[in-house]
Design a protein around this motif. Structure first.
Motif, short mmCIF file in Angstrom:
data_model
loop_
_atom_site.label_atom_id
_atom_site.label_comp_id
_atom_site.label_asym_id
_atom_site.label_seq_id
_atom_site.Cartn_x
_atom_site.Cartn_y
_atom_site.Cartn_z
N SER A 81 0.82 -1.21 0.00
CA SER A 81 0.00 0.00 0.00
C SER A 81 0.86 1.26 0.00
O SER A 81 0.45 2.30 -0.52
N MET A 82 2.06 1.18 0.57
CA MET A 82 2.96 2.32 0.55
C MET A 82 3.53 2.55 -0.85
O MET A 82 3.77 3.69 -1.26
N PHE A 83 3.74 1.47 -1.59
CA PHE A 83 4.21 1.58 -2.97
C PHE A 83 3.10 2.05 -3.91
O PHE A 83 3.33 2.85 -4.81
N PHE A 84 1.89 1.51 -3.71
CA PHE A 84 0.86 1.61 -4.73
C PHE A 84 0.08 2.92 -4.60
O PHE A 84 -0.86 3.03 -3.82
N GLY A 85 0.46 3.89 -5.39
CA GLY A 85 -0.21 5.18 -5.40
C GLY A 85 -0.96 5.41 -6.70
O GLY A 85 -1.14 4.49 -7.52
N ALA A 86 -1.36 6.65 -6.92
CA ALA A 86 -2.14 6.99 -8.11
C ALA A 86 -1.35 6.74 -9.38
O ALA A 86 -1.90 6.29 -10.39
N VAL B 6 0.79 -1.33 10.43
CA VAL B 6 0.45 -2.68 9.99
C VAL B 6 -1.04 -2.93 10.15
O VAL B 6 -1.70 -3.48 9.25
N ASP B 7 -1.61 -2.51 11.28
CA ASP B 7 -3.04 -2.70 11.50
C ASP B 7 -3.86 -1.87 10.53
O ASP B 7 -4.85 -2.34 9.96
N ARG B 8 -3.45 -0.60 10.34
CA ARG B 8 -4.25 0.29 9.48
C ARG B 8 -4.14 -0.08 8.01
O ARG B 8 -5.13 -0.08 7.28
N PHE B 9 -2.92 -0.39 7.56
CA PHE B 9 -2.74 -0.77 6.17
C PHE B 9 -3.12 -2.22 5.94
O PHE B 9 -3.86 -2.55 5.01
N GLY B 10 -2.59 -3.10 6.79
CA GLY B 10 -2.77 -4.53 6.57
C GLY B 10 -4.19 -5.01 6.78
O GLY B 10 -4.63 -5.96 6.14
N PRO C 156 -6.69 -4.06 2.12
CA PRO C 156 -7.82 -4.90 1.70
C PRO C 156 -8.91 -4.11 0.99
O PRO C 156 -9.53 -4.62 0.05
N THR C 157 -9.15 -2.87 1.43
CA THR C 157 -10.15 -2.03 0.76
C THR C 157 -9.75 -1.77 -0.68
O THR C 157 -10.56 -1.90 -1.62
N LEU C 158 -8.48 -1.40 -0.88
CA LEU C 158 -7.98 -1.11 -2.23
C LEU C 158 -8.03 -2.35 -3.10
O LEU C 158 -8.49 -2.31 -4.25
N LEU C 159 -7.58 -3.49 -2.57
CA LEU C 159 -7.60 -4.73 -3.34
C LEU C 159 -9.02 -5.16 -3.67
O LEU C 159 -9.29 -5.65 -4.78
N ALA C 160 -9.94 -4.96 -2.73
CA ALA C 160 -11.34 -5.33 -2.97
C ALA C 160 -11.94 -4.48 -4.08
O ALA C 160 -12.67 -4.99 -4.95
N LEU C 161 -11.64 -3.19 -4.08
CA LEU C 161 -12.16 -2.29 -5.12
C LEU C 161 -11.65 -2.68 -6.50
O LEU C 161 -12.42 -2.74 -7.47
N ILE C 162 -10.35 -2.97 -6.60
CA ILE C 162 -9.80 -3.39 -7.89
C ILE C 162 -10.35 -4.75 -8.28
O ILE C 162 -10.62 -5.01 -9.47
N ALA D 136 -5.67 4.98 -2.64
CA ALA D 136 -4.29 4.77 -3.08
C ALA D 136 -3.42 5.96 -2.71
O ALA D 136 -2.29 5.80 -2.21
N CYS D 137 -3.91 7.17 -2.97
CA CYS D 137 -3.15 8.38 -2.66
C CYS D 137 -2.95 8.53 -1.14
O CYS D 137 -1.90 8.97 -0.69
N LEU D 138 -3.96 8.16 -0.39
CA LEU D 138 -3.88 8.25 1.07
C LEU D 138 -2.81 7.29 1.60
O LEU D 138 -1.99 7.66 2.46
N CYS D 139 -2.79 6.06 1.08
CA CYS D 139 -1.81 5.07 1.53
C CYS D 139 -0.39 5.55 1.27
O CYS D 139 0.48 5.49 2.15
N VAL D 140 -0.14 6.03 0.06
CA VAL D 140 1.20 6.47 -0.30
C VAL D 140 1.61 7.68 0.54
O VAL D 140 2.75 7.77 1.01
N SER D 141 0.71 8.61 0.73
CA SER D 141 1.03 9.82 1.50
C SER D 141 1.38 9.47 2.94
O SER D 141 2.34 10.01 3.50
N ILE D 142 0.62 8.57 3.55
CA ILE D 142 0.90 8.17 4.93
C ILE D 142 2.26 7.49 5.01
O ILE D 142 3.08 7.77 5.90
N GLY D 143 2.53 6.59 4.07
CA GLY D 143 3.81 5.90 4.06
C GLY D 143 4.99 6.84 3.91
O GLY D 143 6.01 6.72 4.60
#
Length: 438
Positions: free
Chosen positions: A19-24, A147-151, A156-162, A292-299
């Motif tokens: 999730s840290m890698f996968f951005g917009a 780990v809890d927030r991303f993992g 899972p939200t991002l993977l489910a949407l895709i 996706a943008c939120l995950c990358v920004s947090i990372g």
């Protein structure tokens, strides 16, 4: 003290790194590659995955082997170990990647649902980025909970949407693959590799190494060899997820979804979502981009804050999170075009040096940490990068008539030959030093 995480923990750490890698940007590149390569999409995706997945994962492995980014950079010179990481953290942090994520989240996740006048308003962008970076700030304050927030939530939200998008494509015919265009017809694997290289995720791998290491330490993995092996496992897990998503997006993009060729990946996704889900497609796409943008920004905020806190000591980690969130919000409001015009040439200077460092670290059995190759290869690539930067920024590409003679220069990889020549020179110096010591 733990030596190896449980399978469940490895999965969650892999989700966090993915999730840290996968951005917009990672959403946009594969569909455009798919459209451009058409029925050659599988071949282009092989090249794309080799660079867009392979290089970042090798970056994680390189950091695991070297112990830290600063330790790896220190093999070139002590001063380089200070300057180079600082440039990378500034460029991929508040200087480009974090503000770009905020502005892209607005353009894809909010602007389509606003009246045209509001979508073009600076006030709308300001209000959105204020809220966006407030969420980033809040979620970045507790890195031990990543780990809890991303993992367990964001990934899972991002993977489910895709996954929903892909499953829906089974029941909605999208048309046959298009014909490949340009270099994708003649050299699909090579062009795919060069496209993946342009994602610049190898820089992110060097930056995220500190977050992964600290996360593992918080779970009781502190011994160097154990840290290294667990980081490698997490990197491989993240790489598998990235590969699956890239293949899905690339194959979807290769379908004939529109009579006209789209100009970029964002347009392709917009057309695709409209065809699959109608009017609700824009809403689903906006959610995907925002997450996706939120995950990358947090990372990135987390990584940069930990680095600057270690480098300067003060202010506290929370203080750096606040500073970087505010700076990123400010830069995001300059507009994406302005951000790219300043930052992209700088990234073009530092990215090749990062790749050379990663490859040298992986060749440690052949090229030891004290080898002259580190100095000569990285030094020659840095010199080439400075020449190319001056040519681009100050001389409007007037030197292209000479630089274009370098292999791969037109494709954006003109540094490869200088790196090889610098590496050969370093080996000669090593041989001379060994001969002189006998």
């Amino acid at each position: 003290m733990r030596t190896l995480l449980s399978k469940k923990d490895i999965v969650f750490v892999s989700f966090m790194l993915f999730s840290m890698f996968f951005g917009a940007g990672n959403l946009i590149f594969p569909p455009f590659l798919g459209q451009s390569s058409g029925d050659q999409a599988w071949l282009s995706l092989i090249g794309f995955i080799l660079s867009a997945v392979g290089l970042p994962i090798l970056g994680v492995v390189a950091i695991a082997k070297a112990g830290s980014f600063q330790g790896l950079a220190g093999r070139v010179h002590g001063l380089f170990a200070i300057i180079f990481p600082f440039l990378i953290y500034v460029s991929i942090g508040p200087g480009l990647a974090i503000p770009r994520a905020g502005s892209l989240a607005f353009e894809m996740g909010m602007a389509p649902f606003l009246p045209e006048a509001w979508a073009q308003s600076r006030i709308s962008l300001l209000m959105y980025t204020l809220l966006f970076f407030a969420v980033v700030w809040w979620l970045s304050l507790s890195p031990s909970k990543l780990v809890d927030r991303f993992g367990k939530l964001l990934t899972p939200t991002l993977l489910a949407l895709i996954g929903i998008i892909y499953v829906k494509s089974w029941f909605t015919p999208l048309g046959s693959p298009t014909d490949p265009a340009g270099s994708y017809a003649a050299h699909p694997v090579i062009q795919g590799f060069l496209d993946g290289y342009l994602t610049m995720d190898a820089l992110a791998a060097l930056v995220f190494g500190i977050v992964v290491a600290n996360t593992l330490k918080s779970k009781g993995v502190v011994e160097k060899k154990s840290l290294s092996s667990n980081m490698v496992l997490a990197g491989l897990g993240a790489g598998m997820l990235l590969t699956v998503i890239y293949v899905i997006l690339g194959i979807l993009g290769s379908s004939q979804i529109s009579a006209d060729m789209a100009e970029n990946g964002a347009q392709i996704l917009t057309i695709l979502m409209s065809k699959l889900f109608g009017e609700s497609g824009a809403l689903l796409l906006g959610v995907v981009f925002t997450v996706a943008c939120l995950c990358v920004s947090i990372g990135l905020v987390t990584s940069c804050s930990q680095y600057f806190h270690q480098l300067f000591g003060k202010p506290s980690y929370a203080g750096w999170v606040t500073i970087l969130s505010i700076l990123s919000m400010g830069v995001a409001n300059l507009g994406l075009t302005e951000i790219l015009s300043v930052s992209v040439p700088i990234l073009g200077l530092i990215y090749p040096m990062a790749i050379v460092l990663i490859l040298l670290a992986l060749a440690e059995r052949v090229i030891p940490p004290h080898s002259f190759v580190y100095v000569t290869a990285v030094g020659v690539v840095a010199l080439f990068g400075i020449v190319d930067l001056v040519n681009t920024v100050f001389f409007a590409h007037q030197w292209d008539k000479w630089l274009i003679e370098l292999p791969f220069y037109k494709e954006g990889a003109g540094w490869v030959m200088p790196a090889l020549l610098g590496g050969c020179a370093g080996m000669l110096f090593d041989f001379k030093a060994r001969a002189g010591s006998k």
